[in-house]
Structures are given as C-alpha cells and as structure tokens.
Design a protein around this motif. Structure first.
Motif, short mmCIF file in Angstrom:
data_model
loop_
_atom_site.label_atom_id
_atom_site.label_comp_id
_atom_site.label_asym_id
_atom_site.label_seq_id
_atom_site.Cartn_x
_atom_site.Cartn_y
_atom_site.Cartn_z
N ALA A 163 72.87 -83.52 -43.37
CA ALA A 163 72.09 -83.31 -42.18
C ALA A 163 71.72 -81.81 -42.28
O ALA A 163 70.84 -81.54 -41.53
CB ALA A 163 73.03 -83.48 -40.92
N CYS A 164 72.31 -80.88 -42.89
CA CYS A 164 71.98 -79.55 -42.80
C CYS A 164 71.67 -79.29 -44.12
O CYS A 164 70.79 -78.34 -44.19
CB CYS A 164 73.37 -78.70 -42.51
SG CYS A 164 74.17 -79.25 -41.00
N VAL A 165 72.43 -79.45 -45.21
CA VAL A 165 72.02 -79.07 -46.69
C VAL A 165 72.36 -80.33 -47.59
O VAL A 165 73.23 -81.19 -47.20
CB VAL A 165 72.89 -77.67 -46.98
CG1 VAL A 165 72.54 -76.68 -46.09
CG2 VAL A 165 74.18 -78.11 -46.98
N PRO A 166 71.74 -80.05 -48.63
CA PRO A 166 71.93 -81.12 -49.72
C PRO A 166 73.11 -80.80 -50.62
O PRO A 166 73.62 -79.50 -50.41
CB PRO A 166 70.91 -81.09 -50.85
CG PRO A 166 70.33 -79.72 -50.70
CD PRO A 166 70.56 -79.40 -49.07
N ARG B 225 77.68 -87.90 -43.91
CA ARG B 225 77.61 -88.98 -42.77
C ARG B 225 76.87 -88.74 -41.77
O ARG B 225 76.26 -89.70 -41.30
CB ARG B 225 79.35 -89.12 -42.40
CG ARG B 225 80.22 -89.69 -43.31
CD ARG B 225 81.54 -89.63 -42.85
NE ARG B 225 81.89 -90.09 -41.60
CZ ARG B 225 82.20 -91.43 -41.17
NH1 ARG B 225 82.37 -92.16 -42.33
NH2 ARG B 225 82.56 -91.92 -40.20
N ASN B 226 76.71 -87.52 -41.35
CA ASN B 226 75.70 -87.18 -40.08
C ASN B 226 74.53 -87.62 -40.54
O ASN B 226 73.73 -88.12 -39.53
CB ASN B 226 76.01 -85.76 -39.81
CG ASN B 226 77.34 -85.47 -38.83
OD1 ASN B 226 77.97 -86.39 -38.50
ND2 ASN B 226 77.61 -84.23 -38.99
N HIS B 227 74.03 -87.33 -41.62
CA HIS B 227 72.67 -87.45 -42.17
C HIS B 227 72.41 -88.88 -42.09
O HIS B 227 71.27 -89.42 -41.61
CB HIS B 227 72.28 -86.83 -43.44
CG HIS B 227 70.84 -87.11 -43.94
ND1 HIS B 227 69.75 -86.64 -43.58
CD2 HIS B 227 70.69 -87.98 -45.13
CE1 HIS B 227 68.83 -87.17 -44.26
NE2 HIS B 227 69.35 -87.96 -45.22
N ARG B 228 73.33 -89.63 -42.79
CA ARG B 228 73.30 -91.30 -42.80
C ARG B 228 73.24 -92.00 -41.30
O ARG B 228 72.62 -92.76 -41.13
CB ARG B 228 74.29 -91.73 -43.78
CG ARG B 228 74.07 -91.39 -45.21
CD ARG B 228 75.11 -92.04 -45.94
NE ARG B 228 74.68 -91.59 -47.48
CZ ARG B 228 73.95 -92.09 -48.44
NH1 ARG B 228 73.38 -93.13 -47.77
NH2 ARG B 228 73.61 -91.73 -49.55
N SER B 229 74.01 -91.26 -40.22
CA SER B 229 74.31 -91.73 -39.10
C SER B 229 72.72 -91.60 -38.28
O SER B 229 72.22 -92.51 -37.61
CB SER B 229 75.19 -91.21 -38.43
OG SER B 229 75.40 -91.69 -37.22
N GLN B 230 71.96 -90.50 -38.90
CA GLN B 230 70.83 -90.08 -38.21
C GLN B 230 69.92 -91.39 -38.63
O GLN B 230 68.69 -91.60 -37.91
CB GLN B 230 70.16 -88.86 -38.62
CG GLN B 230 71.02 -87.82 -37.89
CD GLN B 230 70.74 -86.21 -38.36
OE1 GLN B 230 70.04 -86.24 -39.32
NE2 GLN B 230 71.56 -85.23 -37.76
#
Length: 282
Positions: free
Chosen positions: A111-114, A158-163
């Motif tokens: 969500a923030c960085v790769p 996880r946050n990125h995938r949740s988004q």
C-alpha cells in the motif's frame, strides 16, 4: 564437566544429547556407543560444542559415511552462505517439493512501498510471503526485531491487496524462516500477530530439519566427498540440492573430476536423496 556453547553458555556435558543427535541422524546403537566412549577420552573442561561435534562427525564418518552426511546437516546449512541467496533457493526447493509453486526474489507492491520478497509460494487458495533470515554461524538467533520488521512489510502487502478487493484472510500468509532459532520474545510476538515461523527445530516435529529428512532434500553442502571449492562452484551455478546435481552431472566434468571420483560422488547424491523417506519411515 563444563562445555562452551556457541551462545557463550557453559552447561554440563551431556552424553545423552550427543547420543540423541547421532540417533536422529540414523546412526546404529553400537556405533553411537563406540563414539561416546572415544569422545569421553578426549573431553576436557571448556571444550566447545563445535569441537565435540567435529570429533563426533569424524568418528561417525569413519564408520558410516551416509549417516555422517545427515549428521552434518545443520553445519551444511551454514555452508550455504555467505550471501544467503542459496538458502532462499533451498527453502524454495523444500516448498516446491511439498506441492507449492515457487518464485524467488519477486517484487510485490504494498500500500505504501514495493517489497522484494525472498520466496513466494502458492498452493490452492494459499499464498505464502516468506522472508529468509540466514545466519552464517551458530549462536546468532532471530530476536523479536525480525518478526516486527517482517510483519510490518507483510501488513503493507495485505493492505494493498485489501484495497484491490482480495480476500487477504485466505490468500495471504506471512512467514519468517531461519537456519538458527527464534528467541522467546520472537515466538511470542509472532504467535500473537499470526506470523508463521520456521526454524531449525520449530515448529516441533515440523522444523526445517524434519522437513529435509522427510523429503530427502539435502543440500549439496552435506557431501563428505565434495571439497569446499567444488561446493561453492556448484552453488554459484544455482545447484543447491543433491538431486539437482544428479540432473546436472556435466558440472562435475567442468570441475575436471576424475571418472572414478565422479561415480562415487553421484552414488553419494543418490543415496542421500533416497535415504530421506526411508529414514523417516523407520
């Protein structure tokens, strides 16, 4: 008699522990007793566990080379260094032979960085994001800082995938794998946040050693016939497992190994690959 451990502790010498380690490698009982008797003659106050192990290995090798190779498994894992990349390849191979589809060193967006993930393993509905912490010497265990750091990275993924609307509860699982051990705080924190851990002997009966013995996935560094230089050459060619050397026998020709010695090395590789399941079923 006090001995010196890799972590600097000074416990009493325990022949039961030595016997147990020999027994787990598959050594026969009469061989174990012979080794213990010889060891007792050479023990002295303050002798290091490394020296005791080295002597036990030498004695075992003189009687049973194949069992001696299994006995040196822990040391062989240390020899996968110094970069740690062969250890990542090794962990990937263990999971691959457990039915996972594996990727090494892939960059995953958070969500923030790769984040560059050491090993990604996929099986059915589960995807494992695995960080490998390799130590080149004994006594350097993983403290709580390691799972704290890895959990933060995992949460970002996880946050990125949740988004994106993915079911992160089923799909994602964070792991930390080490060739040594985790401290008590590291175990407690990881259990609390749901981070999975795999070390030399953790979880009980499912640790790294148990998995290797069960699958027969021994690293080439266990070989008692290959020299240190030859092992490093093979590792530099991404040959990490004994079974991989069987599939790439031409590399022994590149090392200009004689036909007679090559035959012995390949026989050792075959016996190690076949010994895993057979030993586990005893």
């Amino acid at each position: 008699m006090k001995i010196l451990t890799a972590s600097g502790e000074r416990p009493d010498y325990s022949k039961e522990k030595v016997a147990g380690s020999l027994r787990r490698s598959g050594a026969k009982e009469h061989v174990i007793q012979d080794i213990l008797k010889t060891l007792e003659k050479d023990l002295y106050e303050g002798m290091s566990t490394k020296q005791i192990y080295k002597l036990a290995y030498k004695l075992l090798k003189s009687q049973d080379g194949l069992t001696a190779s299994r006995y040196k498994l822990k040391k062989a894992i240390f020899e996968l260094g110094p970069t740690g990349f062969p250890f990542e390849r090794f962990i990937g191979a263990v999971l691959e032979h457990s039915g996972y589809k594996v990727e090494i060193g892939k960059v995953v967006q958070g969500a923030c960085v790769p984040h560059e993930i050491d090993v990604i393993a996929v099986k059915d509905e589960k995807k494992l994001f695995i960080e490998c912490k390799f130590h080149g010497e004994q006594g350097r265990n993983c403290n709580v800082k390691i799972p704290l750091y890895i959990h933060a990275r995992f949460q970002d993924i996880r946050n990125h995938r949740s988004q994106k609307g993915e079911n992160v509860q089923v799909y994602n699982e964070g792991w930390v794998v080490t060739n040594t051990r985790f401290t008590k705080d590291a175990l407690q924190y990881s259990h609390c946040v749901g981070l999975q851990l795999l070390s030399w002997d953790y979880p009980k009966y499912q640790g790294l050693k148990d998995r290797i013995d069960h699958l027969g996935l021994y690293p080439i560094t266990v070989s008692s016939l290959l020299s240190g230089r030859e092992k490093q050459f093979l590792l530099s060619r991404d040959v990490v497992l004994c079974m991989e050397l069987l599939d790439n026998q031409f590399l022994l020709d590149q090392l200009e190994i004689s036909p007679g010695r090559k035959k012995k090395i390949l026989k050792e590789m075959e016996e190690l690959c076949n010994s895993g399941m057979a030993y586990h079923e005893k």
